[in-house]
Design a protein around this motif. Structure first.
Motif, mmCIF file in Angstrom:
data_model
loop_
_atom_site.group_PDB
_atom_site.id
_atom_site.type_symbol
_atom_site.label_atom_id
_atom_site.label_comp_id
_atom_site.label_asym_id
_atom_site.label_seq_id
_atom_site.Cartn_x
_atom_site.Cartn_y
_atom_site.Cartn_z
ATOM 1 N N ASN A 115 0.827 -1.211 0.000
ATOM 2 C CA ASN A 115 0.000 0.000 0.000
ATOM 3 C C ASN A 115 0.857 1.255 0.000
ATOM 4 O O ASN A 115 0.362 2.347 -0.295
ATOM 5 C CB ASN A 115 -0.917 0.022 1.222
ATOM 6 C CG ASN A 115 -1.969 -1.073 1.178
ATOM 7 O OD1 ASN A 115 -2.441 -1.435 0.120
ATOM 8 N ND2 ASN A 115 -2.307 -1.625 2.328
ATOM 9 N N GLY A 161 -3.228 10.313 1.414
ATOM 10 C CA GLY A 161 -4.386 9.578 1.908
ATOM 11 C C GLY A 161 -5.631 9.739 1.077
ATOM 12 O O GLY A 161 -6.680 9.196 1.430
ATOM 13 N N PHE A 162 -5.538 10.457 -0.052
ATOM 14 C CA PHE A 162 -6.725 10.655 -0.884
ATOM 15 C C PHE A 162 -7.145 9.341 -1.548
ATOM 16 O O PHE A 162 -6.323 8.579 -2.043
ATOM 17 C CB PHE A 162 -6.446 11.708 -1.960
ATOM 18 C CG PHE A 162 -7.609 11.949 -2.884
ATOM 19 C CD1 PHE A 162 -8.716 12.648 -2.437
ATOM 20 C CD2 PHE A 162 -7.596 11.464 -4.180
ATOM 21 C CE1 PHE A 162 -9.797 12.859 -3.281
ATOM 22 C CE2 PHE A 162 -8.663 11.676 -5.022
ATOM 23 C CZ PHE A 162 -9.767 12.374 -4.579
ATOM 24 N N ASP A 163 -8.430 9.059 -1.542
ATOM 25 C CA ASP A 163 -8.974 7.827 -2.100
ATOM 26 C C ASP A 163 -9.162 7.975 -3.605
ATOM 27 O O ASP A 163 -10.032 8.708 -4.062
ATOM 28 C CB ASP A 163 -10.319 7.514 -1.423
ATOM 29 C CG ASP A 163 -10.838 6.130 -1.813
ATOM 30 O OD1 ASP A 163 -10.657 5.737 -2.973
ATOM 31 O OD2 ASP A 163 -11.432 5.456 -0.962
ATOM 32 N N ARG A 203 -5.886 4.313 -1.297
ATOM 33 C CA ARG A 203 -5.454 5.551 -0.658
ATOM 34 C C ARG A 203 -4.050 5.905 -1.112
ATOM 35 O O ARG A 203 -3.104 5.154 -0.879
ATOM 36 C CB ARG A 203 -5.496 5.402 0.857
ATOM 37 C CG ARG A 203 -6.905 5.166 1.381
ATOM 38 C CD ARG A 203 -6.941 5.279 2.878
ATOM 39 N NE ARG A 203 -8.270 4.971 3.380
ATOM 40 C CZ ARG A 203 -8.798 5.516 4.452
ATOM 41 N NH1 ARG A 203 -8.118 6.397 5.133
ATOM 42 N NH2 ARG A 203 -10.009 5.176 4.849
ATOM 43 N N GLN A 207 -0.414 7.444 -1.352
ATOM 44 C CA GLN A 207 0.669 7.777 -0.432
ATOM 45 C C GLN A 207 1.527 8.828 -1.133
ATOM 46 O O GLN A 207 2.176 8.534 -2.143
ATOM 47 C CB GLN A 207 1.495 6.539 -0.096
ATOM 48 C CG GLN A 207 0.713 5.449 0.598
ATOM 49 C CD GLN A 207 0.234 5.880 1.977
ATOM 50 O OE1 GLN A 207 0.968 6.485 2.742
ATOM 51 N NE2 GLN A 207 -1.017 5.559 2.301
ATOM 52 N N ASP A 267 -7.276 2.613 8.861
ATOM 53 C CA ASP A 267 -6.720 3.530 7.884
ATOM 54 C C ASP A 267 -5.448 2.978 7.268
ATOM 55 O O ASP A 267 -5.224 3.094 6.073
ATOM 56 C CB ASP A 267 -6.410 4.888 8.540
ATOM 57 C CG ASP A 267 -7.680 5.629 8.917
ATOM 58 O OD1 ASP A 267 -7.624 6.425 9.854
ATOM 59 O OD2 ASP A 267 -8.710 5.408 8.268
ATOM 60 N N ASN A 303 -6.610 -3.415 0.284
ATOM 61 C CA ASN A 303 -5.868 -2.892 -0.855
ATOM 62 C C ASN A 303 -5.042 -3.959 -1.548
ATOM 63 O O ASN A 303 -3.992 -3.696 -2.079
ATOM 64 C CB ASN A 303 -4.940 -1.754 -0.409
ATOM 65 C CG ASN A 303 -5.703 -0.466 -0.278
ATOM 66 O OD1 ASN A 303 -6.834 -0.365 -0.724
ATOM 67 N ND2 ASN A 303 -5.098 0.533 0.326
#
Length: 436
Positions: free
Chosen positions: A77, A211-213, A218, A220, A304, A312
């Motif tokens: 992730n 952290g935006f989806d 999400r 990085q 989170d 993910n």
């Protein structure tokens, strides 16, 4: 029988080979005298070795319930995992509870250590740090970072360079946007770099997009920590022939729809926050995320950091195709299974009967109960012992819809959960048969 001249030539060749070998092992070039200053060859090798050290992390206190693939999946992730070394106990056949993992880049290593150290996974706090030979002084031995370049990781396989640029150029002028290609899969390695015209804009973009989806993953995002040559990005694939076995994969990937709905999806989410967006048809998304939407410098909870351990996971080509078909829609229209709804959610492809115990049942009920009130449940292991069908009866349709939306597509024990709605007659039939 060699002539005298041939024997002399052979002797000279051997001497030269020995000299070259010694110099290579000493990381120097024979033609450049060593006077205390590293030669270009040794400097390059030294930087590569340093970058490898900067990209490695140590993971300890790993629960024995986690497999090597699941550990890799969790940490992917943050960036593309280049290699992973997990020791196995020959007596028990299980791993020894620790491993070393190397990312393809430096930045995800720092992000993973900062975010994952002390996070609880499967009831146990894992240790995430650096190997013994690591030192922050290593950063002084590599090229200095460009403060106008940001790292973007955990990018969905179907997001291309053009789509990523159209989203990130909302913050300011972009000089270059690349994704790092994978020459085997012909896709990107889930990460890339963006160079802005301004250092301040780069910092704002990194802070805002962390952290935006995007497409269910999400992002990085951070400023780069070492200087790199951005290269050609995905264009490099054009000059590289396809591997013999990649034809089928390439055909599947080329059939994916483009991410035309991503920009509109972002705009609609931002509008709900009361932030103005660009006019329809504009290529830019004029928004700025509020501070409480940022994840930078915050200690993530397990949900989170891991999206409940496995959400993910890397998707197969067919899974990506299915996901992209669902993404290419207007706004935030739910998947087809969400079009209608009942009070009953059916969970499939989640757990076999052999692994289902009371504790696991409680965990599943507790998790799903976060999205709506559950009044009853049925656990059907009669039809297929390898896939227990879990029926959850909610107090209202809204709770069922919330649960279906969250659970559909999530990963549990390495399996991608399929959550749909069940008819009440089907549920009542199972109850009448005494299925509990």
């Amino acid at each position: 029988m060699l002539s005298e001249k041939q024997q002399n030539d052979l002797l000279l060749a051997k001497q030269f080979a020995e000299t070259v070998t010694k110099n290579i092992l000493a990381n120097v070039t024979p033609s450049i005298p060593t006077t205390g200053v590293a030669s270009p060859a040794s400097s390059l090798l030294s930087q590569q070795s340093t970058l490898q050290l900067l990209s490695r992390i140590y993971i300890g206190s790993i629960p024995f319930s986690l497999t090597e693939a699941e550990v890799k999946q969790i940490f992917s992730n943050y960036g593309y995992v280049k290699s992973m070394n997990m020791s196995i106990d020959n007596t028990t056949g299980r791993h020894k509870g620790f491993c070393f993992l190397e990312f393809d880049a430096v930045e995800p290593a720092f992000l993973a250590v900062e975010s994952m150290a002390g996070v609880e996974v499967h009831g146990r706090q894992i240790k995430v740090g650096r190997p013994n030979n690591f030192s922050t002084n290593l950063l002084n031995a590599v090229n200095k970072p460009d403060d106008k370049v940001i790292y973007v990781g955990n990018v969905h396989a179907a997001v291309d360079e053009e789509s990523m640029k159209s989203i990130f150029e909302s913050f300011g002028e972009i000089e270059k946007c690349i994704l790092i290609p994978d020459f085997i899969t012909r896709s990107h390695k889930t990460y890339g770099y963006i160079k802005y015209a301004s250092a301040q804009v780069a910092k704002t973009a990194a802070d805002s997009m962390m952290g935006f989806d995007l497409a269910g993953l999400r992002l990085q995002v951070c400023l780069t920590m070492v200087g790199i040559d951005l290269g050609e990005g995905m264009k490099a694939l054009e000059s590289t022939p396809l591997p013999p076995s990649s034809g089928a994969t390439a055909a599947v990937l080329s059939s994916m729809p483009q991410l035309e709905g991503i920009q509109k999806l972002i705009n609609e989410k931002v509008m709900k926050l009361g932030i103005p967006v660009s006019a329809p048809g504009s290529n830019n998304i004029a928004f700025k995320f509020p501070n409480d939407a940022l994840m930078a410098n915050k200690k993530p909870k397990i949900d989170d950091a891991l999206l409940d351990d496995e959400e993910n996971s890397v998707l197969s080509a067919s899974d990506r195709l299915m996901l992209m078909k669902n993404l290419a829609r207007e706004g935030e229209v739910e998947k087809k299974s969400n079009a209608d709804g009942t009070e009953i959610v059916l969970l499939q492809n989640m757990i076999p009967a052999s692994e289902l115990d009371q504790e696991t049942k409680s965990d599943i009920l507790q998790e799903c109960g976060n999205y709506g009130k559950i009044v009853d449940s049925v656990w059907d292991d009669k039809q297929d012992a390898n896939d227990v069908k879990i029926y959850l009866l909610f107090a209202n349709v809204e709770g069922a819809r919330n649960t279906q939306k969250v659970m559909n597509g999530r990963f549990f024990g390495g399996k991608q959960v399929v959550a749909s709605f069940a008819e009440k007659t089907e549920y009542e039939k199972l109850k009448a048969l005494g299925v509990a």
